[in-house]
Design a protein around this motif. Structure first.
Motif, PDB file in Angstrom:
ATOM      1  N   ALA A  62       1.614  11.318 -21.179  1.00 27.99           N
ATOM      2  CA  ALA A  62       2.297  12.187 -22.133  1.00 27.99           C
ATOM      3  C   ALA A  62       3.761  12.368 -21.753  1.00 27.99           C
ATOM      4  N   THR A  63       4.065  12.401 -20.455  1.00 28.48           N
ATOM      5  CA  THR A  63       5.456  12.517 -20.008  1.00 28.48           C
ATOM      6  C   THR A  63       6.274  11.325 -20.459  1.00 28.48           C
ATOM      7  N   GLU A  64       5.720  10.114 -20.344  1.00 25.70           N
ATOM      8  CA  GLU A  64       6.471   8.935 -20.783  1.00 25.70           C
ATOM      9  C   GLU A  64       6.670   8.933 -22.295  1.00 25.70           C
ATOM     10  N   ARG A  65       5.672   9.452 -23.035  1.00 24.93           N
ATOM     11  CA  ARG A  65       5.870   9.592 -24.482  1.00 24.93           C
ATOM     12  C   ARG A  65       6.946  10.629 -24.774  1.00 24.93           C
ATOM     13  N   TYR A  66       6.961  11.685 -23.982  1.00 29.42           N
ATOM     14  CA  TYR A  66       8.021  12.700 -24.119  1.00 29.42           C
ATOM     15  C   TYR A  66       9.384  12.084 -23.845  1.00 29.42           C
ATOM     16  N   ASN A  67       9.493  11.302 -22.763  1.00 30.59           N
ATOM     17  CA  ASN A  67      10.762  10.657 -22.419  1.00 30.59           C
ATOM     18  C   ASN A  67      11.234   9.737 -23.543  1.00 30.59           C
ATOM     19  N   GLU A  68      10.296   8.966 -24.090  1.00 39.56           N
ATOM     20  CA  GLU A  68      10.643   8.053 -25.169  1.00 39.56           C
ATOM     21  C   GLU A  68      11.128   8.816 -26.400  1.00 39.56           C
ATOM     22  N   ALA A  69      10.418   9.885 -26.752  1.00 42.61           N
ATOM     23  CA  ALA A  69      10.815  10.670 -27.923  1.00 42.61           C
ATOM     24  C   ALA A  69      12.159  11.347 -27.699  1.00 42.61           C
ATOM     25  N   ALA A  70      12.398  11.847 -26.495  1.00 43.76           N
ATOM     26  CA  ALA A  70      13.672  12.499 -26.204  1.00 43.76           C
ATOM     27  C   ALA A  70      14.825  11.499 -26.278  1.00 43.76           C
ATOM     28  N   GLU A  71      14.586  10.282 -25.770  1.00 38.85           N
ATOM     29  CA  GLU A  71      15.609   9.241 -25.846  1.00 38.85           C
ATOM     30  C   GLU A  71      15.912   8.893 -27.298  1.00 38.85           C
ATOM     31  N   ARG A  72      14.870   8.831 -28.135  1.00 34.82           N
ATOM     32  CA  ARG A  72      15.061   8.526 -29.552  1.00 34.82           C
ATOM     33  C   ARG A  72      15.821   9.649 -30.247  1.00 34.82           C
ATOM     34  N   VAL A  73      15.552  10.890 -29.867  1.00 34.81           N
ATOM     35  CA  VAL A  73      16.270  12.021 -30.456  1.00 34.81           C
ATOM     36  C   VAL A  73      17.766  11.913 -30.153  1.00 34.81           C
ATOM     37  N   ASP A  74      18.101  11.570 -28.918  1.00 38.59           N
ATOM     38  CA  ASP A  74      19.519  11.419 -28.560  1.00 38.59           C
ATOM     39  C   ASP A  74      20.180  10.342 -29.420  1.00 38.59           C
ATOM     40  N   ARG A  75      19.484   9.229 -29.603  1.00 36.53           N
ATOM     41  CA  ARG A  75      20.051   8.141 -30.408  1.00 36.53           C
ATOM     42  C   ARG A  75      20.197   8.551 -31.870  1.00 36.53           C
ATOM     43  N   LEU A  76      19.168   9.195 -32.404  1.00 32.88           N
ATOM     44  CA  LEU A  76      19.210   9.611 -33.806  1.00 32.88           C
ATOM     45  C   LEU A  76      20.256  10.699 -34.041  1.00 32.88           C
ATOM     46  N   ARG A  77      20.466  11.550 -33.052  1.00 30.78           N
ATOM     47  CA  ARG A  77      21.480  12.598 -33.205  1.00 30.78           C
ATOM     48  C   ARG A  77      22.858  11.946 -33.369  1.00 30.78           C
ATOM     49  N   GLY A  78      23.137  10.910 -32.587  1.00 31.14           N
ATOM     50  CA  GLY A  78      24.402  10.200 -32.724  1.00 31.14           C
ATOM     51  C   GLY A  78      24.527   9.535 -34.084  1.00 31.14           C
ATOM     52  N   GLU A  79      23.420   8.912 -34.542  1.00 31.03           N
ATOM     53  CA  GLU A  79      23.447   8.256 -35.847  1.00 31.03           C
ATOM     54  C   GLU A  79      23.680   9.276 -36.967  1.00 31.03           C
ATOM     55  N   ALA A  80      23.034  10.427 -36.877  1.00 29.88           N
ATOM     56  CA  ALA A  80      23.195  11.456 -37.906  1.00 29.88           C
ATOM     57  C   ALA A  80      24.633  11.978 -37.936  1.00 29.88           C
ATOM     58  N   GLU A  81      25.207  12.166 -36.748  1.00 33.32           N
ATOM     59  CA  GLU A  81      26.593  12.653 -36.701  1.00 33.32           C
ATOM     60  C   GLU A  81      27.553  11.624 -37.293  1.00 33.32           C
ATOM     61  N   ARG A  82      27.322  10.346 -36.996  1.00 33.43           N
ATOM     62  CA  ARG A  82      28.196   9.304 -37.571  1.00 33.43           C
ATOM     63  C   ARG A  82      28.032   9.241 -39.087  1.00 33.43           C
ATOM     64  N   SER A  83      26.798   9.390 -39.567  1.00 33.19           N
ATOM     65  CA  SER A  83      26.563   9.367 -41.010  1.00 33.19           C
ATOM     66  C   SER A  83      27.235  10.556 -41.694  1.00 33.19           C
ATOM     67  N   GLN A  84      27.168  11.711 -41.053  1.00 33.18           N
ATOM     68  CA  GLN A  84      27.816  12.890 -41.632  1.00 33.18           C
ATOM     69  C   GLN A  84      29.331  12.717 -41.687  1.00 33.18           C
ATOM     70  N   ASP A  85      29.904  12.127 -40.639  1.00 28.68           N
ATOM     71  CA  ASP A  85      31.345  11.861 -40.643  1.00 28.68           C
ATOM     72  C   ASP A  85      31.711  10.879 -41.750  1.00 28.68           C
ATOM     73  N   ALA A  86      30.897   9.820 -41.904  1.00 26.49           N
ATOM     74  CA  ALA A  86      31.160   8.830 -42.946  1.00 26.49           C
ATOM     75  C   ALA A  86      31.059   9.464 -44.334  1.00 26.49           C
ATOM     76  N   THR A  87      30.110  10.369 -44.512  1.00 29.16           N
ATOM     77  CA  THR A  87      29.968  11.062 -45.799  1.00 29.16           C
ATOM     78  C   THR A  87      31.214  11.895 -46.099  1.00 29.16           C
ATOM     79  N   ALA A  88      31.707  12.617 -45.090  1.00 28.56           N
ATOM     80  CA  ALA A  88      32.903  13.441 -45.289  1.00 28.56           C
ATOM     81  C   ALA A  88      34.114  12.571 -45.635  1.00 28.56           C
ATOM     82  N   ARG A  89      34.264  11.453 -44.936  1.00 30.84           N
ATOM     83  CA  ARG A  89      35.403  10.563 -45.231  1.00 30.84           C
ATOM     84  C   ARG A  89      35.277   9.970 -46.626  1.00 30.84           C
ATOM     85  N   GLY A  90      34.057   9.598 -47.013  1.00 29.28           N
ATOM     86  CA  GLY A  90      33.830   9.047 -48.352  1.00 29.28           C
ATOM     87  C   GLY A  90      34.152  10.052 -49.439  1.00 29.28           C
ATOM     88  N   GLN A  91      33.773  11.303 -49.206  1.00 33.81           N
ATOM     89  CA  GLN A  91      34.075  12.344 -50.190  1.00 33.81           C
ATOM     90  C   GLN A  91      35.580  12.557 -50.327  1.00 33.81           C
TER      91      GLN A  91
END
Length: 342
Positions: A62-91
């Motif tokens: 379960a710890t390794e699944r936790y580590n994997e999910a936490a790593e994915r959250v970090d990656r997705l957080r960066g992707e979401a922030e970049r998408s939000q920035d792109a949306t603001a620039r597009g607007q």
């Protein structure tokens, strides 16, 4: 790490899922408290120890699944922030184009309020009118081009907004997964601790202190053929971590889980490793155990839910399980599934 036993009593299965951990823990506790009067106390204690081993093993998965999910959250957080920035620039682009079109439309209205043919008849200077008409034509063409660009920008903006929405939804799902895996780990560790607390004090102390397969003492590494420069740097870093506590989900420097220790040790050597033991086993070239060199990563169990670092003379250094600090143990403490050279 966890269980160092090669076999598990038949009363406990290895594939118990997170959703049945409470029932599993209850069954194990019943074994301790509800055993018949004729039961051998030694058998009861061994059953408790086996149950603790199993719970620690499940906690590590379960710890390794936790580590994997936490790593994915970090990656997705960066992707979401970049998408939000792109949306603001597009607007902003869309707004600028709309303003430009509004200005063009106003200018055309003011210049073209009179019918062009009548304006030509009334004009005292036909050449001036023709120049103005040509300018209006150019303005119309420019307006059409800007309008086309606006349509494309609006389509891109809608697509970016949709991608941002998906990224944020995925981020929330993975945050929820992190929480679920965290609760699973904590539940298993609490169950293991309850079982340990049910043992006599002297046996509990021995269980907490001792390895299931060795004493964790520093091995004699004289005459061991060295690995590569970066591998030996990683071995030296892992050695500096000796005695630091097992902390699930941690990758140093004050505490480690098994894959966290490997990631941290190689980071000190300038090498970036993935976060989970399952990903680390594929981070380099696999070699036979008989050819293992210091610095090689040794993955255990078929699912690679535990990992250590080979140091030579049949020994690994690893973060074993809660309550057991970083230490050395025999490489054969559990079934080896792979050896990876970084």
């Amino acid at each position: 790490m966890v269980s160092h036993r090669r076999s598990t009593p038949s009363g406990f299965t290895r594939g118990v899922r997170v959703t049945v951990i409470s029932a599993a823990a209850a069954t194990a506790a019943a074994t301790l408290t509800g055993a018949p009067a004729s039961a051998d106390p030694q058998d009861t204690r061994e059953s408790a120890k086996a149950a603790v081993d199993r719970l620690y093993g499940e906690a590590e998965r379960a710890t390794e699944r936790y580590n994997e999910a936490a790593e994915r959250v970090d990656r997705l957080r960066g992707e979401a922030e970049r998408s939000q920035d792109a949306t603001a620039r597009g607007q902003e682009r869309v707004n600028r184009m709309r303003d430009a079109l509004g200005s063009m439309a106003g200018a055309q209205y003011r210049a073209g309020a009179v019918d062009p043919a009548l304006a030509l008849l009334l004009s005292g200077d036909p050449d001036t009118y023709l120049e103005r008409a040509a300018a209006l034509d150019r303005a119309g063409a420019r307006q059409a081009m800007t309008l086309d660009k606006l349509r494309h920008a609006q389509r891109r903006l809608a697509q970016t907004r949709a991608e941002t929405t998906r990224a944020l939804a995925e981020l929330e799902r993975n945050r929820a997964a992190v929480t679920r895996h965290k609760h699973a780990v904590e539940s298993k560790l609490r169950a293991a601790r309850r079982l340990l607390d049910s043992l006599p004090p002297e046996e509990r102390a021995t269980f907490d202190r001792a390895s299931r397969s060795g004493r964790g003492e520093a091995p004699d590494l004289s005459g061991v053929a060295p690995g590569s420069g970066r591998a030996m740097s990683a071995v030296a870093a892992a050695h500096r971590a000796l005695g630091r506590p097992y902390v699930w989900g941690a990758n140093g420097p004050s505490g480690f889980d098994c894959s966290g220790l490997m990631q941290w040790a190689y980071a000190q050597a300038g090498v970036s490793l993935p976060r989970t033991s399952q990903a680390q086993r594929y981070a380099g070239r696999m070699v036979p155990l008989s050819q293992a060199r210091p610095g090689d990563l040794v993955a255990y169990r078929a699912d690679a839910s535990h990992i250590g670092m080979y140091v030579g003379n049949g020994q690994v250094i690893h973060a074993p399980y809660p309550g057991a600090p970083v230490r050395y143990d025999p490489v054969g403490m559990m079934p080896v599934s792979s050896v990876t050279r970084i």
